[in-house]
Scaffold this active site. Structure first.
Site: not given
Length: 947
Positions: A562, A506
């Site tokens: 993130h 991610c």
């Protein structure tokens, strides 16, 4: 003309200057002499030369005082120097030579900007030079002597450059700021200083560069100082500033005698407080536009002041150009000075006039042909009506464009009596880019451009990113999920079949997407846990948002982030610091699940519990932002990063039931993708209702492959793997106004290409001084030009056994790590089995780790075990020295054409290909490792599960 104590106006910080361009290209920059485009006066703060790109400066706000001799008003880097002995031109060159002698790096290229005060009044030169031209009190002789003295000063500088061995590689440009106030020094041309006729505009133009330009030539092409910035860029081989409309042209083809010279628009001059409002030069024709509005001006008092000053100075009041004669005389007395102050005040441009100027226009026009009438004596507008109309049209277009861009300054109240501390009402802000190789200490971003004028022509940009979506999830890719909206965008756009995420996990993938750079360069080594890591996306990195923001876009981020956000006392940059005007999102995933999340933030502040599903909430906020934008005509960039289909999964029962049992993990997963497609449908409908859809570039992809092996099309690997199953992602590009749809593109590509591609499609220059690992896909999309990838695509995963993957054409080279990192694999296996038993998952299930981490099951004991499991699997910043000292152990080669599932290592059968790609991979790997920062590891990191 600027009077700092009377005006708020100054050179706006948004403007890109020659020193800023050269400074960002590694030049040392210094200014010497007169400035006169804005400097702090009393409490009225204005940008200094420092803010406009000069490392060092020695100069004055305006002219030398009390004259060129022994001036008292020089400043050095903003601090008064005090009384000086000597003549201004020589003092300036003294300081320039001193700066050259004291430069820290003698090999660093330099930009010296020497703006002499001579021959502006108040004149002074040594008697021995004045005597060469006439009587010591003769104004003309003193004027000539100041020019002579300046030439001698320049001679000392040239001799210094020669002695340093720098002269042959130094580009020297000489000119004047305008024509002379002395009519006898303008070659008989019509007008003088202050006039928009040739006498006020024609200036010397000398270009000298032995190593770069063949000398001994005369050039007759019409040109001017407006051309200097693009010409310097052209001669030294640097890009012109991105997204900045330049009114000048690059003269380098004329100078180097290579290529064709082209001027995209006529030369243009505006003088809004003058009767001669505008002059346009196109070839041999000059069109003069006269002012069609009146400004308050006390002509009676002004003429009375002039006559009194002339009488005191012994100047004949009937002298032609009396204004220049009295304002530039060497005569002085207290009464003369008092009158001169009043003259200046009466004659000075007033900021209060700006509304009248902007509302005004032209009264009449006159046309001159300089090839037959160089003195501009004969208006031929009636004899040449077609030429006149053609040039009028051009002039009106340029005039309207300039007026739309020009700021409105707040006038200073009672400026003559007392300077106020009012601040200018700036019409633009300066966007800056930081690009050091480490994050401490921070260095200022380097300006590359100001906001574009033609924002109405730019496409809106929407980036849609799924989380953990496989390459075979969508209907248009042959997947099991009903995605009619995305299928329609793909059918009407361009669908890439060999598109790749920025990384197989991610945080690294998102960093690469946003910057166009390999994630380690950006500061991101692995999946980020803000409470356990110092690492984050470095502020030095240039993001898509920053590039578009400085091009005039409104920018907003929605959804998962993130790539670093403040956690407790550990401060990290937010989306705001990375170019987003507004953001509504989360540090990581939605908690407790996609349904009714409690951890969204808006511009850094917690929003509190929300009702609904994450994908719909994100689109709700995006639509609300579109509806409430302050400027509805401003182009926008929306970065929408959905949480779905990452765990913890949740979707409405009525959608889940379309795919299976309400508790079936596969059905819930599919339903989250379906729900996201519906949310995107609402956004597309909104754009269409606003009339924005056809000029909106929509890009859809995923941050990497799915954790579900059945959603990656049978490819080798899944999320976390550097094989195709972990990297292959959807790639949909839609822009009806920009390129032909209904096409499938098979060229290997990826999200690393998004930043250069968006720049290419929008006509915005890529960020300067930044190595981009991606390529511009726009030639493939618009079907014009040749697509070129200057380096292979590659991915690094330093905490994985598959350290690197390099893709060139149909070949993929896998590089395996040659170092060991501490890992308690036995404990991780034990935790996986315990979690599987609690969740009711068969421990013999393939890819068990992904299944137990992404299940919808939850219990206190399960969450405790999962927290420990995640902590054991998380990248540790303490590993960085080992990673940087390590390298590769072995390599494997795959041919994606013959072996799309990457089952057969052919490195031994293709040794030459393997060696060639190994060499490329090792070069790229070393370059990235040199660029990647060293993060300080956190001590005593908790094993508490992340929120």
């Amino acid at each position: 003309m600027l009077q700092d104590h009377m005006h708020n106006m100054h050179l706006l910080e948004r403007e890109v200057t020659i020193p800023e361009l050269l400074q960002q290209s590694g030049y040392g920059t210094a200014h010497f002499g007169k400035w006169h485009i804005g400097m702090t006066s009393g409490k009225r703060k204005k940008p200094s030369p420092t803010e406009h790109g000069f490392d060092y400066w020695f100069g004055l706000s305006n002219g030398a005082h009390p004259s060129h001799k022994n001036p008292v008003n020089f400043l050095r880097n903003g601090k008064p120097v005090g009384p000086l002995k000597g003549y201004s031109c020589q003092l300036i060159v003294d300081d320039a030579i001193r700066w050259l002698d004291q430069k820290e790096s003698p090999d660093q290229p330099f930009f010296l900007n020497l703006w002499f005060n001579e021959p502006h009044a108040k004149l002074a030169a040594s008697d021995e030079i004045v005597s060469l031209y006439g009587d010591l009190k003769d104004e003309s002789a003193i004027y000539s002597a100041t020019v002579d003295n300046t030439d001698r000063a320049i001679g000392r500088l040239v001799a210094k450059l020669k002695a340093m061995g720098k002269l042959d590689s130094t580009l020297i440009i000489y000119s004047s700021d305008h024509g002379s106030y002395r009519t006898d020094r303008n070659g008989g041309l019509n007008g003088n200083k202050g006039s928009n006729f040739e006498g006020g505009l024609r200036s010397p133009g000398i270009f000298f560069w032995p190593r770069g330009i063949r000398g001994g030539r005369i050039e007759d092409t019409a040109c001017g100082s407006v051309d200097l910035l693009p010409t310097i860029c052209g001669l030294i081989g640097i890009d012109e500033p991105a997204s900045v409309h330049l009114d000048g042209a690059d003269l380098s083809p004329l100078l180097t005698e290579k290529g064709a010279f082209r001027r995209d628009q006529p030369l243009l001059w505006l003088a809004p407080s003058s009767g001669h409002l505008a002059t346009l030069r196109d070839g041999s024709y000059t069109l003069m536009g006269y002012r069609g509005y009146q400004l308050p001006f006390d002509h009676v008092r002004f003429n009375e002041v002039l006559r009194k000053m002339a009488e005191l100075a012994g100047i004949d009041p009937s002298s032609p150009n009396l204004i220049q004669a009295v304002s530039n005389t060497t005569f002085s007395s207290p009464e003369f000075q008092r009158l001169n102050v009043e003259r200046v005040r009466l004659q000075t441009f007033q900021e209060a006039w700006i509304p009248a100027i902007k509302a005004g226009g032209f009264g009449r026009f006159a046309l001159y042909d300089l090839s037959t009438d160089p003195l501009q004596q004969n208006d031929i507008s009636k004899q040449r009506p077609k030429v006149t109309e053609r040039l009028k049209k051009k002039l009106l277009e340029l005039y309207e464009d300039v007026m739309a861009y020009a700021p409105v300054w707040e006038p200073v109240a009672d400026a003559y009596a007392t300077p106020t501390a009012a601040s200018p009402a700036r019409s633009g802000t300066r966007q800056e880019f930081r690009r050091p190789r480490n994050d401490s200490p921070p260095s200022p971003k380097v300006l590359t451009s100001s906001a574009t004028r033609s924002s109405r022509k730019l496409p809106n940009v929407v980036v849609l990113l799924a989380d953990d979506l496989g390459s075979k999830d969508l209907g248009c890719n042959g997947g099991p999920v009903k995605t009619p909206v995305l299928d329609s965008l793909a059918a009407r756009g361009v669908r890439f079949t060999d598109f790749h995420a920025g990384a197989a996990v991610c945080s690294p993938s998102r960093a690469t997407l946003l910057t166009g750079r390999q994630n380690l360069r950006t500061g991101i080594y692995g999946v980020l846990q803000d409470q356990w890591h110092n690492m984050h996306l470095l502020e030095r990195e240039v993001t898509i948002a920053e590039v578009l923001q400085k091009a005039g876009y409104g920018t907003a981020h929605f959804g998962k982030w993130h790539i670093g956000m403040t956690s407790g006392k550990r401060r990290k940059p937010s989306p705001t610091q990375h170019g987003f005007d507004y953001w509504f999102g989360l540090s990581n995933g939605a908690s407790p699940s996609h349904k009714n999340p409690v951890n969204f933030r808006r511009n850094g502040k917690p929003v509190g519990p929300l009702k609904g599903y994450s994908c719909q909430l994100v689109v709700d906020d995006a639509i609300d932002w579109l509806e409430t934008k302050a400027n509805p005509d401003q182009p926008f960039f929306m970065n929408i990063w959905f949480n779905e289909p990452h765990s913890k999964l949740a979707a409405p029962d009525e959608i889940v039931s379309l795919y299976g049992d309400l508790k079936d993990e596969s059905a819930i997963y599919s339903a989250t993708v379906d729900n996201t497609d519906r949310a995107i449908g609402r956004l597309v409908a909104k754009l269409k209702a606003m009339g924005k859809l056809d000029n909106t570039l929509i890009i859809y992809s995923s941050d990497h492959g799915s954790y579900r092996t059945d959603r990656n099309g049978g490819l080798n690997g899944n999320k976390g793997s550097n094989f195709e199953g972990g990297l292959r992602s959807p790639g949909i590009f839609f822009w009806p106004r920009g390129f032909r749809g209904g096409r499938v593109e098979n060229t290997p590509s990826g999200s690393v290409d998004l930043l250069p591609t968006i720049c290419g499609l929008a006509g915005i220059e890529k960020p300067k001084g930044v190595h981009l690992d991606g390529a511009d896909l726009s030639p493939l999309l618009i079907e014009k030009g040749t697509f070129n990838r200057s380096q292979p695509m590659f991915w690094l995963s330093p905490s994985s056994g598959h350290l690197a993957t390099l893709r060139e054409g149909n070949y993929t080279l896998m590089g395996y790590s040659g170092y060991k990192l501490p890992s308690d694999q036995a404990r991780k296996n034990d935790l996986t089995r315990q979690m599987a038993r609690l969740a009711g998952i068969d421990p013999s299930t393939p890819n068990l780790g992904a299944h137990v981490v992404n299940t919808t099951f939850s219990s206190p004991e399960y969450n405790r075990l999962k927290g420990e499991f995640v902590r054991l699997r998380t990248f540790q910043e303490a590993w960085i020295p080992t990673i940087k000292a390590g390298g590769f152990s072995r390599f494997a080669l795959y041919d994606s054409n013959a072996d799309p599932l990457q089952q057969n290592d052919i490195s031994k059968q293709r040794p030459k290909v393997t060696e060639r790609l190994k060499k490329k991979l090792q070069e790229l790997y070393e370059d990235v490792m040199a660029d990647a920062p060293d993060w300080e590891p956190l001590a005593n990191v908790s094993t508490t599960p992340p929120s």
